[in-house]
Design a protein around this motif. Structure first.
Motif, PDB file in Angstrom:
ATOM      1  N   PHE A   1       0.854  -1.143   0.187  1.00 25.29           N
ATOM      2  CA  PHE A   1       0.064   0.017  -0.026  1.00 25.29           C
ATOM      3  C   PHE A   1       0.903   1.287   0.053  1.00 25.29           C
ATOM      4  CE2 PHE A   1      -2.481  -3.308   1.702  1.00 25.29           C
ATOM      5  CZ  PHE A   1      -3.732  -3.360   1.195  1.00 25.29           C
ATOM      6  N   ALA A   2       0.860   2.061  -1.062  1.00 34.55           N
ATOM      7  CA  ALA A   2       1.672   3.297  -1.147  1.00 34.55           C
ATOM      8  C   ALA A   2       0.519   4.610  -0.852  1.00 34.55           C
ATOM      9  CB  ALA A   2       2.152   3.495  -2.587  1.00 34.55           C
ATOM     10  N   LEU A   3       1.176   5.128   0.217  1.00 35.93           N
ATOM     11  CA  LEU A   3       0.264   6.388   0.593  1.00 35.93           C
ATOM     12  C   LEU A   3       0.858   7.629   0.186  1.00 35.93           C
ATOM     13  CD1 LEU A   3      -0.095   3.729   2.714  1.00 35.93           C
ATOM     14  CD2 LEU A   3      -1.487   5.552   4.127  1.00 35.93           C
ATOM     15  N   LYS A   4       0.181   8.446  -0.304  1.00 33.46           N
ATOM     16  CA  LYS A   4       0.611   9.950  -0.968  1.00 33.46           C
ATOM     17  C   LYS A   4      -0.344  10.938  -0.252  1.00 33.46           C
ATOM     18  CE  LYS A   4       1.234   9.851  -5.360  1.00 33.46           C
ATOM     19  NZ  LYS A   4       0.497   9.694  -6.760  1.00 33.46           N
TER      20      LYS A   4
ATOM     21  N   PHE B   1       3.844  -0.909   3.871  1.00 30.73           N
ATOM     22  CA  PHE B   1       2.816   0.416   4.201  1.00 30.73           C
ATOM     23  C   PHE B   1       4.071   1.647   3.750  1.00 30.73           C
ATOM     24  CE2 PHE B   1       0.452  -2.226   6.897  1.00 30.73           C
ATOM     25  CZ  PHE B   1      -0.726  -2.398   6.150  1.00 30.73           C
ATOM     26  N   ILE B   2       3.807   2.325   2.552  1.00 32.65           N
ATOM     27  CA  ILE B   2       4.997   3.323   2.162  1.00 32.65           C
ATOM     28  C   ILE B   2       4.210   4.742   2.149  1.00 32.65           C
ATOM     29  CG2 ILE B   2       6.524   3.681   0.167  1.00 32.65           C
ATOM     30  CD1 ILE B   2       5.560   0.551  -0.548  1.00 32.65           C
TER      31      ILE B   2
ATOM     32  N   LEU C   1       7.135  -0.976  -7.354  1.00 33.67           N
ATOM     33  CA  LEU C   1       6.062  -1.558  -6.886  1.00 33.67           C
ATOM     34  C   LEU C   1       5.485  -2.575  -7.509  1.00 33.67           C
ATOM     35  CD1 LEU C   1       4.252   1.343  -5.111  1.00 33.67           C
ATOM     36  CD2 LEU C   1       6.079  -0.004  -4.290  1.00 33.67           C
ATOM     37  N   PRO C   2       4.956  -3.831  -7.083  1.00 33.91           N
ATOM     38  CA  PRO C   2       4.053  -4.662  -7.841  1.00 33.91           C
ATOM     39  C   PRO C   2       2.971  -4.258  -8.448  1.00 33.91           C
ATOM     40  CG  PRO C   2       3.802  -5.142  -5.489  1.00 33.91           C
ATOM     41  CD  PRO C   2       4.872  -4.047  -5.401  1.00 33.91           C
TER      42      PRO C   2
ATOM     43  N   ILE D   1      -2.927   4.984  -2.183  1.00 36.14           N
ATOM     44  CA  ILE D   1      -4.046   5.657  -1.464  1.00 36.14           C
ATOM     45  C   ILE D   1      -3.528   7.166  -1.354  1.00 36.14           C
ATOM     46  CG2 ILE D   1      -5.298   6.038   0.807  1.00 36.14           C
ATOM     47  CD1 ILE D   1      -4.507   3.159   1.529  1.00 36.14           C
ATOM     48  N   ASP D   2      -4.192   8.114  -1.979  1.00 39.96           N
ATOM     49  CA  ASP D   2      -3.766   9.501  -2.167  1.00 39.96           C
ATOM     50  C   ASP D   2      -4.801  10.279  -1.056  1.00 39.96           C
ATOM     51  OD1 ASP D   2      -3.176  12.006  -2.967  1.00 39.96           O
ATOM     52  OD2 ASP D   2      -3.193  11.493  -5.216  1.00 39.96           O
TER      53      ASP D   2
END
Length: 142
Positions: free
Chosen positions: A30-33, A106-107, A117-118, A124-125
């Motif tokens: 999960f990439a959080l921007k 969690f990034i 990233l895969p 999640i922005d």
């Protein structure tokens, strides 16, 4: 899959975290921007809590990555890539190995890592409205 959620109060973070995890059961990255103060770390704390992390969680601002264990011994990884200036620096911390480990990752500040990233990573922005409500736009890696 969910595309937009509204987080109106901090007390609702566990419910939002549970909804995200239930909606993306087969996803582990999960990439959080979002801007500073948008709530990335707070949401990650909620996600960790729902997954059974009982120890305290905090942003790994200086260490780049924190490792947590769930009550079942599973590993979770929390990255803060804010201080990373070039994608090549990610090799030095073994970023790809973490992401490929099968553990939850969690990034925060994932912009330099998006190409690593895969394909099933969830982005999640988070944006903040004038009244403090957080809008979470959720989707696949761009």
């Amino acid at each position: 899959m969910i595309s937009t959620l509204l987080l109106r109060r901090p007390v609702d973070v566990p419910d939002i975290a549970r909804l995200i995890l239930n909606s993306y059961k087969d996803h582990r990255v999960f990439a959080l921007k979002g801007d500073l103060g948008a709530g990335k770390t707070t949401l990650i704390k909620g996600l960790c809590e729902i997954l059974g992390v009982s120890e305290g969680t905090s942003s790994p601002s200086f260490s780049i990555v924190n490792e947590y264990r769930t009550e079942h011994g599973d590993r979770l990884y929390h990255f803060d890539l804010y201080r990373i200036r070039a994608a090549e620096e990610l090799e030095g911390i073994g970023f790809v190995e973490y992401v490929d480990s099968g553990g939850y990752c969690f990034i925060e500040w994932p912009e330099l890592a998006l190409d690593l990233l895969p394909s099933d990573a969830v982005v999640i922005d988070i944006s903040v409205s004038a009244n403090g409500t957080r809008r979470l736009q959720i989707g696949p890696t761009p």
